[in-house]
Design a protein around this motif. Structure first.
Motif, PDB file in Angstrom:
ATOM      1  N   ILE A  56       0.800  -1.226   0.000  1.00 23.13           N
ATOM      2  CA  ILE A  56       0.000   0.000   0.000  1.00 23.13           C
ATOM      3  C   ILE A  56       0.833   1.277   0.000  1.00 23.13           C
ATOM      4  CG2 ILE A  56      -1.951  -1.124   1.146  1.00 23.13           C
ATOM      5  CD1 ILE A  56      -1.070   0.244   3.753  1.00 23.13           C
ATOM      6  N   HIS A  57       2.176   1.181   0.118  1.00 22.16           N
ATOM      7  CA  HIS A  57       3.040   2.361   0.109  1.00 22.16           C
ATOM      8  C   HIS A  57       4.007   2.305  -1.072  1.00 22.16           C
ATOM      9  CE1 HIS A  57       1.981   2.373   4.512  1.00 22.16           C
ATOM     10  NE2 HIS A  57       1.770   3.638   4.198  1.00 22.16           N
ATOM     11  N   THR A  58       4.479   3.484  -1.475  1.00 23.84           N
ATOM     12  CA  THR A  58       5.450   3.595  -2.556  1.00 23.84           C
ATOM     13  C   THR A  58       6.859   3.563  -1.993  1.00 23.84           C
ATOM     14  OG1 THR A  58       3.922   4.933  -3.871  1.00 23.84           O
ATOM     15  CG2 THR A  58       6.243   5.032  -4.471  1.00 23.84           C
ATOM     16  N   ASN A  59       7.722   2.748  -2.618  1.00 25.98           N
ATOM     17  CA  ASN A  59       9.133   2.692  -2.246  1.00 25.98           C
ATOM     18  C   ASN A  59       9.924   3.490  -3.291  1.00 25.98           C
ATOM     19  OD1 ASN A  59      11.864   1.985  -1.785  1.00 25.98           O
ATOM     20  ND2 ASN A  59      11.278  -0.007  -0.961  1.00 25.98           N
ATOM     21  N   PHE A  60      10.381   4.690  -2.913  1.00 22.87           N
ATOM     22  CA  PHE A  60      11.073   5.562  -3.862  1.00 22.87           C
ATOM     23  C   PHE A  60      12.517   5.157  -4.095  1.00 22.87           C
ATOM     24  CE2 PHE A  60       7.756   8.251  -1.976  1.00 22.87           C
ATOM     25  CZ  PHE A  60       7.130   8.716  -3.116  1.00 22.87           C
ATOM     26  N   ARG A  61      13.101   4.411  -3.174  1.00 19.92           N
ATOM     27  CA  ARG A  61      14.527   4.098  -3.249  1.00 19.92           C
ATOM     28  C   ARG A  61      14.822   2.826  -4.030  1.00 19.92           C
ATOM     29  NH1 ARG A  61      18.116   8.132  -2.437  1.00 19.92           N
ATOM     30  NH2 ARG A  61      17.787   9.234  -0.485  1.00 19.92           N
ATOM     31  N   ASN A  62      13.869   1.905  -4.075  1.00 21.99           N
ATOM     32  CA  ASN A  62      14.084   0.635  -4.769  1.00 21.99           C
ATOM     33  C   ASN A  62      12.877   0.338  -5.643  1.00 21.99           C
ATOM     34  OD1 ASN A  62      14.431  -2.100  -5.532  1.00 21.99           O
ATOM     35  ND2 ASN A  62      15.667  -2.489  -3.716  1.00 21.99           N
ATOM     36  N   PRO A  63      13.008   0.457  -6.971  1.00 22.18           N
ATOM     37  CA  PRO A  63      11.842   0.291  -7.854  1.00 22.18           C
ATOM     38  C   PRO A  63      11.261  -1.115  -7.854  1.00 22.18           C
ATOM     39  CG  PRO A  63      13.865   0.460  -9.132  1.00 22.18           C
ATOM     40  CD  PRO A  63      14.228   0.799  -7.721  1.00 22.18           C
ATOM     41  N   THR A 219      15.605  -9.147   2.024  1.00 22.87           N
ATOM     42  CA  THR A 219      16.852  -8.627   1.470  1.00 22.87           C
ATOM     43  C   THR A 219      16.535  -7.692   0.311  1.00 22.87           C
ATOM     44  OG1 THR A 219      17.095 -10.491  -0.056  1.00 22.87           O
ATOM     45  CG2 THR A 219      18.150 -10.698   2.101  1.00 22.87           C
ATOM     46  N   SER A 220      17.439  -6.759   0.063  1.00 23.56           N
ATOM     47  CA  SER A 220      17.250  -5.828  -1.054  1.00 23.56           C
ATOM     48  C   SER A 220      18.601  -5.386  -1.603  1.00 23.56           C
ATOM     49  CB  SER A 220      16.451  -4.598  -0.609  1.00 23.56           C
ATOM     50  OG  SER A 220      17.228  -3.766   0.226  1.00 23.56           O
ATOM     51  N   ALA A 221      18.598  -4.991  -2.865  1.00 26.32           N
ATOM     52  CA  ALA A 221      19.790  -4.435  -3.502  1.00 26.32           C
ATOM     53  C   ALA A 221      19.339  -3.460  -4.571  1.00 26.32           C
ATOM     54  CB  ALA A 221      20.653  -5.538  -4.117  1.00 26.32           C
ATOM     55  N   SER A 222      20.107  -2.398  -4.764  1.00 28.13           N
ATOM     56  CA  SER A 222      19.821  -1.451  -5.848  1.00 28.13           C
ATOM     57  C   SER A 222      21.129  -0.925  -6.403  1.00 28.13           C
ATOM     58  CB  SER A 222      18.941  -0.291  -5.357  1.00 28.13           C
ATOM     59  OG  SER A 222      19.610   0.492  -4.391  1.00 28.13           O
ATOM     60  N   PHE A 265      28.517  17.189 -15.210  1.00 30.11           N
ATOM     61  CA  PHE A 265      28.604  16.794 -13.804  1.00 30.11           C
ATOM     62  C   PHE A 265      28.374  15.293 -13.719  1.00 30.11           C
ATOM     63  CE2 PHE A 265      26.898  15.943  -9.607  1.00 30.11           C
ATOM     64  CZ  PHE A 265      27.724  16.688  -8.773  1.00 30.11           C
ATOM     65  N   ILE A 266      29.312  14.578 -13.106  1.00 33.76           N
ATOM     66  CA  ILE A 266      29.210  13.121 -13.010  1.00 33.76           C
ATOM     67  C   ILE A 266      28.286  12.737 -11.853  1.00 33.76           C
ATOM     68  CG2 ILE A 266      30.461  10.985 -12.526  1.00 33.76           C
ATOM     69  CD1 ILE A 266      32.871  12.183 -13.888  1.00 33.76           C
ATOM     70  N   ASN A 267      27.249  11.987 -12.183  1.00 36.15           N
ATOM     71  CA  ASN A 267      26.399  11.373 -11.166  1.00 36.15           C
ATOM     72  C   ASN A 267      26.919   9.948 -10.984  1.00 36.15           C
ATOM     73  OD1 ASN A 267      23.987  12.259  -9.650  1.00 36.15           O
ATOM     74  ND2 ASN A 267      23.155  10.338 -10.420  1.00 36.15           N
ATOM     75  N   PRO A 268      27.594   9.630  -9.884  1.00 37.86           N
ATOM     76  CA  PRO A 268      28.428   8.420  -9.823  1.00 37.86           C
ATOM     77  C   PRO A 268      27.635   7.135  -9.598  1.00 37.86           C
ATOM     78  CG  PRO A 268      28.508   9.566  -7.731  1.00 37.86           C
ATOM     79  CD  PRO A 268      27.688  10.433  -8.658  1.00 37.86           C
ATOM     80  N   ASN A 269      28.317   6.003  -9.825  1.00 37.71           N
ATOM     81  CA  ASN A 269      27.767   4.694  -9.470  1.00 37.71           C
ATOM     82  C   ASN A 269      27.426   4.670  -7.984  1.00 37.71           C
ATOM     83  OD1 ASN A 269      28.052   3.397 -12.024  1.00 37.71           O
ATOM     84  ND2 ASN A 269      30.226   3.061 -11.631  1.00 37.71           N
ATOM     85  N   THR A 270      26.239   4.139  -7.679  1.00 39.65           N
ATOM     86  CA  THR A 270      25.799   4.027  -6.292  1.00 39.65           C
ATOM     87  C   THR A 270      25.214   2.634  -6.067  1.00 39.65           C
ATOM     88  OG1 THR A 270      25.315   6.395  -6.149  1.00 39.65           O
ATOM     89  CG2 THR A 270      24.313   4.975  -4.496  1.00 39.65           C
ATOM     90  N   TYR A 271      25.653   1.982  -4.992  1.00 38.48           N
ATOM     91  CA  TYR A 271      25.219   0.626  -4.679  1.00 38.48           C
ATOM     92  C   TYR A 271      24.589   0.625  -3.285  1.00 38.48           C
ATOM     93  CZ  TYR A 271      28.958  -0.094  -8.135  1.00 38.48           C
ATOM     94  OH  TYR A 271      29.783  -0.011  -9.232  1.00 38.48           O
ATOM     95  N   SER A 272      23.524  -0.165  -3.124  1.00 40.15           N
ATOM     96  CA  SER A 272      22.858  -0.256  -1.836  1.00 40.15           C
ATOM     97  C   SER A 272      22.468  -1.705  -1.559  1.00 40.15           C
ATOM     98  CB  SER A 272      21.606   0.625  -1.814  1.00 40.15           C
ATOM     99  OG  SER A 272      20.921   0.509  -0.595  1.00 40.15           O
ATOM    100  N   PHE A 273      22.681  -2.139  -0.301  1.00 41.57           N
ATOM    101  CA  PHE A 273      22.342  -3.502   0.106  1.00 41.57           C
ATOM    102  C   PHE A 273      21.669  -3.453   1.479  1.00 41.57           C
ATOM    103  CE2 PHE A 273      26.183  -3.554  -2.441  1.00 41.57           C
ATOM    104  CZ  PHE A 273      25.850  -4.448  -3.454  1.00 41.57           C
ATOM    105  N   GLY A 274      20.592  -4.236   1.645  1.00 43.37           N
ATOM    106  CA  GLY A 274      19.862  -4.239   2.905  1.00 43.37           C
ATOM    107  C   GLY A 274      19.456  -5.633   3.336  1.00 43.37           C
ATOM    108  N   LEU A 275      19.317  -5.824   4.647  1.00 47.11           N
ATOM    109  CA  LEU A 275      18.936  -7.112   5.219  1.00 47.11           C
ATOM    110  C   LEU A 275      18.106  -6.863   6.466  1.00 47.11           C
ATOM    111  CD1 LEU A 275      19.261 -10.255   5.362  1.00 47.11           C
ATOM    112  CD2 LEU A 275      21.303  -9.841   6.761  1.00 47.11           C
ATOM    113  N   GLY A 276      17.002  -7.616   6.616  1.00 41.90           N
ATOM    114  CA  GLY A 276      16.169  -7.458   7.796  1.00 41.90           C
ATOM    115  C   GLY A 276      15.330  -8.685   8.063  1.00 41.90           C
TER     116      GLY A 276
END
Length: 418
Positions: A56-63, A219-222, A265-276
């Protein structure tokens, strides 16, 4: 009644937000400004965690989260900040009120969801005075970058989702510096303006599985791949009449445009990992780490002494608790209680000092009516910067409010009766 009150509050926030920038901070001078966006208000209350898929909610960080949507979700959010600034010999305070995001997301089938919206991504907002009765330097900056995005997610099989997001970034940034001296008839003002445009992308995945009958692991990754934004730059040098009484330019004597090329302007590589881990609709606790190659970043069309970039790291911990989401006797048992903490190494170095930030947060998810709509409130206290090497330390308090509105059924389910 509570829904009407919250709508009025958000309209008030929206009206004032267009008249102010998002971050009143001298550190917004660097790069494309400070980041306004820390995820949804729900994410912010949990230290910025974006691990979970939500129906029911939008996740803006992980599509990938769009693949979990079961109901249409319209959401709008705003926030208010109170900031105290401290240097070696001075103190000050500022306030700002902004829109955080506006979005619409909906499922197109049982396994596919899409969303689009507008997010003020960064802001430049500062005013600095240096000098004495003989000579004065004034530095001001305004503007920022907005992001219009389109995203989609799909659940490939039970518990595993992937998603992608494409965004168009646009905005304008203006920096001014004024040098005033009592021995000179006119003061000198330099104006630098940059119009920013370009595309960015974000890819994501989420996986959840049952550990036991009652407990799940999430788990999540982006990954946001490196892209470049185009900056169309202009520069002007002016002789001006400056009023020390008003701390403002009251007349322009002469103006000369200085040729300056467009930059990237360089928008750099960004990696994200989560666990819960947790129990669905009862509780959740998790952690997340984000790494960004910000050492590739540069400033805009002018060089800045004693400033450089290193790679950045962000660490987040948080979770939520719902005492009894089906309670018929207690409203507060159906409330979602959220808590979190974050620590961010921004990658920005000034005078060889890392400009880091931390925050602790608490939030409430308040059910509205008999359906799935809710209001979300977040309170955060944090610090940014340091007083070492003549720099500025900021203490801030933030209040965020969002409305997350959901109809009682998906739009693609037909009515049984006309």
């Amino acid at each position: 009644m509570i829904k009407r009150i919250l709508v009025v509050v958000l309209i008030t926030i929206t009206t004032s937000a267009f008249a102010q920038e998002g971050n009143s901070s001298p550190y917004s001078f660097y790069g494309l400004g400070l980041s306004n966006f820390k995820g949804s208000i729900e994410n912010q209350a949990m230290g910025g965690l974006s691990i979970l898929g939500d129906s029911i909610h939008t996740n803006f960080r992980n599509p990938a989260g769009y693949g979990a949507l079961k109901l249409t979700n319209f959401t709008i959010a705003g926030s208010h900040r109170e900031v105290n600034l401290e240097s070696d010999n001075q103190t000050g305070s500022t306030t700002s009120t902004t829109i955080d995001y506006l979005s619409l997301a909906f499922p197109v089938s049982k396994r596919v969801g899409v969303g689009f919206g507008l997010i003020p991504e960064t802001s430049v907002d500062y005013e600095i005075f240096e000098g004495d009765d003989e000579a004065l330097s004034q530095y001001t900056g305004r503007g920022g970058v907005n992001r219009a995005y389109l995203a989609a997610g799909v659940e490939l099989f039970k518990g595993f989702r992937i998603g992608a997001e494409g965004s168009y970034n646009f905005g304008s940034i203006k920096n001014e510096s004024i040098q005033a001296n009592v021995d000179q008839q006119y003061s000198v003002r330099e104006i630098n303006e940059s119009d920013v445009s370009g595309f960015t992308y974000n890819l994501g995945a989420q996986f959840e599985t049952t550990l036991t009958r009652d407990y799940k692991i999430f788990t999540s990754a982006s990954f946001q791949p490196e892209t470049t934004l185009t900056l169309e730059n202009e520069r002007a040098l002016e002789s001006v009449i400056y009023s020390r009484l008003d701390n403002a330019v009251i007349g322009v004597v002469d103006s000369q445009d200085i040729p300056v090329g467009d930059t990237e302007f360089i928008n750099p590589n960004t990696y994200s990992f989560g666990l819960g881990t947790g129990q669905v609709n009862k509780w959740f606790a998790g952690g997340q780490i984000e790494f960004s190659e910000t050492s590739k970043m540069t400033n805009r069309a002018f060089n800045i002494a004693n400033a450089s970039y290193d790679d950045s790291f962000k660490y987040r911990l948080g979770g939520y608790l719902v005492p009894d989401y089906n309670s018929l006797t207690s409203y507060w048992n159906r409330v979602t209680y959220r808590v979190g903490a974050r620590y961010e190494e921004s990658g920005l170095l000034i005078e060889n000092q890392s400009i880091d930030e931390f925050g602790i947060s608490f939030g409430l998810g308040l059910p509205l009516g008999r359906g799935f709509s809710n209001a979300n409130i977040t309170f955060e206290y944090g610090q940014r910067g340091t007083t070492t090497a003549g720099l500025v330390k900021e203490d801030f308090f933030k209040v965020g409010l969002s409305l997350s509105l959901n109809p009682l059924r998906p739009w693609f389910v037909p009515n049984k009766y006309n």
